[in-house]
Design a protein around this motif. Structure first.
Motif, mmCIF file in Angstrom:
data_model
loop_
_atom_site.group_PDB
_atom_site.id
_atom_site.type_symbol
_atom_site.label_atom_id
_atom_site.label_comp_id
_atom_site.label_asym_id
_atom_site.label_seq_id
_atom_site.Cartn_x
_atom_site.Cartn_y
_atom_site.Cartn_z
ATOM 1 N N TRP A 198 -1.761 2.578 1.827
ATOM 2 C CA TRP A 198 -2.165 3.149 0.826
ATOM 3 C C TRP A 198 -1.513 4.157 0.265
ATOM 4 O O TRP A 198 -1.334 4.347 -0.724
ATOM 5 C CB TRP A 198 -3.895 3.724 1.265
ATOM 6 N N TYR A 199 -0.978 4.976 1.379
ATOM 7 C CA TYR A 199 -0.044 6.031 0.836
ATOM 8 C C TYR A 199 1.238 5.833 0.164
ATOM 9 O O TYR A 199 1.668 6.326 -1.006
ATOM 10 C CB TYR A 199 0.235 7.194 2.052
ATOM 11 N N GLU A 200 1.782 4.614 0.741
ATOM 12 C CA GLU A 200 2.804 4.074 -0.157
ATOM 13 C C GLU A 200 2.518 3.583 -1.518
ATOM 14 O O GLU A 200 3.260 3.772 -2.466
ATOM 15 C CB GLU A 200 3.552 3.062 0.627
ATOM 16 N N GLU A 201 1.376 2.996 -1.647
ATOM 17 C CA GLU A 201 0.925 2.445 -3.016
ATOM 18 C C GLU A 201 0.617 3.933 -3.711
ATOM 19 O O GLU A 201 0.749 3.706 -4.893
ATOM 20 C CB GLU A 201 -0.428 1.625 -2.788
ATOM 21 N N PHE A 202 0.138 4.792 -3.155
ATOM 22 C CA PHE A 202 -0.274 6.015 -3.798
ATOM 23 C C PHE A 202 0.885 6.608 -4.561
ATOM 24 O O PHE A 202 1.180 7.070 -5.788
ATOM 25 C CB PHE A 202 -1.100 7.001 -2.743
ATOM 26 N N LYS A 203 2.049 6.672 -3.749
ATOM 27 C CA LYS A 203 3.241 7.214 -4.168
ATOM 28 C C LYS A 203 3.942 6.443 -5.323
ATOM 29 O O LYS A 203 4.562 6.864 -6.339
ATOM 30 C CB LYS A 203 4.287 7.384 -3.050
#
Length: 192
Positions: free
Chosen positions: A44-49
């Motif tokens: 999720w954090y990678e998608e967020f960035k």
């Protein structure tokens, strides 16, 4: 979400005004230390960035048992906690223009026995939005309305498009032996 009932009488006099008037603990949505090592949250954090969000884009004002602004209020659960269970509680204030993109609450990915509860602290106002998995937007609730989340780790997002703060009470109930070690949240008090 399953509707539990209305607990407006549980809301202590002055508590909502205090939360609205005081900053609480500005808390970033992205709290990597709380979910480090969880593959779903790291993805999720990678998608967020990649979507262009930054750590500074999203925060809310949190109030819990460690928040000085409400330390003179005795917060007890509005529902009975079954034997063998523990609970955590917190209030969230979203100021006008605040956004929390679609996310999971980190502790729900760690605790296996977690049951989540969400309660409105004020009547619904146009622009106070919580979006649940599947695109359902909750509206037309009253102060004190409480729901149990069918899945504790429901993917959800929040936005306040109104001209007034949005305040909710949230609680997680879990088995005593489901020891969720919650690292101290990174609280960023430099937000302006």
């Amino acid at each position: 979400m399953k509707y539990i009932g209305n607990f407006k009488d549980w809301i202590q006099p002055g508590l909502l005004d205090r939360i609205i008037d005081q900053p609480g603990d500005p808390t970033l949505l992205n709290q990597p230390r709380t979910w480090e090592g969880n593959p779903r949250q790291q993805a999720w954090y990678e998608e967020f960035k990649q979507a262009g969000y930054t750590d500074r884009n999203f925060y809310s004002n949190m109030y819990n048992e460690r928040t000085k602004d409400i330390e003179d209020f005795n917060i007890v659960p509005p529902i009975e906690i079954p034997a063998g269970k523990k609970f955590n509680w917190w209030f969230i204030k979203f100021l006008p223009g605040s956004v929390a993109c679609m996310h999971w609450d980190p502790h729900t990915l760690i605790q296996k026995s977690c049951t989540r509860y969400w309660m409105a602290m004020m009547d619904y106002q146009p622009g106070h939005c919580i979006v649940l998995e599947g695109g359902r937007i909750m509206t037309d609730y009253q102060a004190g309305d409480m729901w149990e989340w069918k899945k504790a780790d429901t993917y959800h997002g929040v936005v306040n498009l109104s001209m007034t703060p949005r305040v909710t009470f949230q609680m997680s109930v879990y088995d005593e032996d489901d020891l969720h070690h919650k690292p101290t949240y990174y609280i960023d008090h430099t937000l302006s």
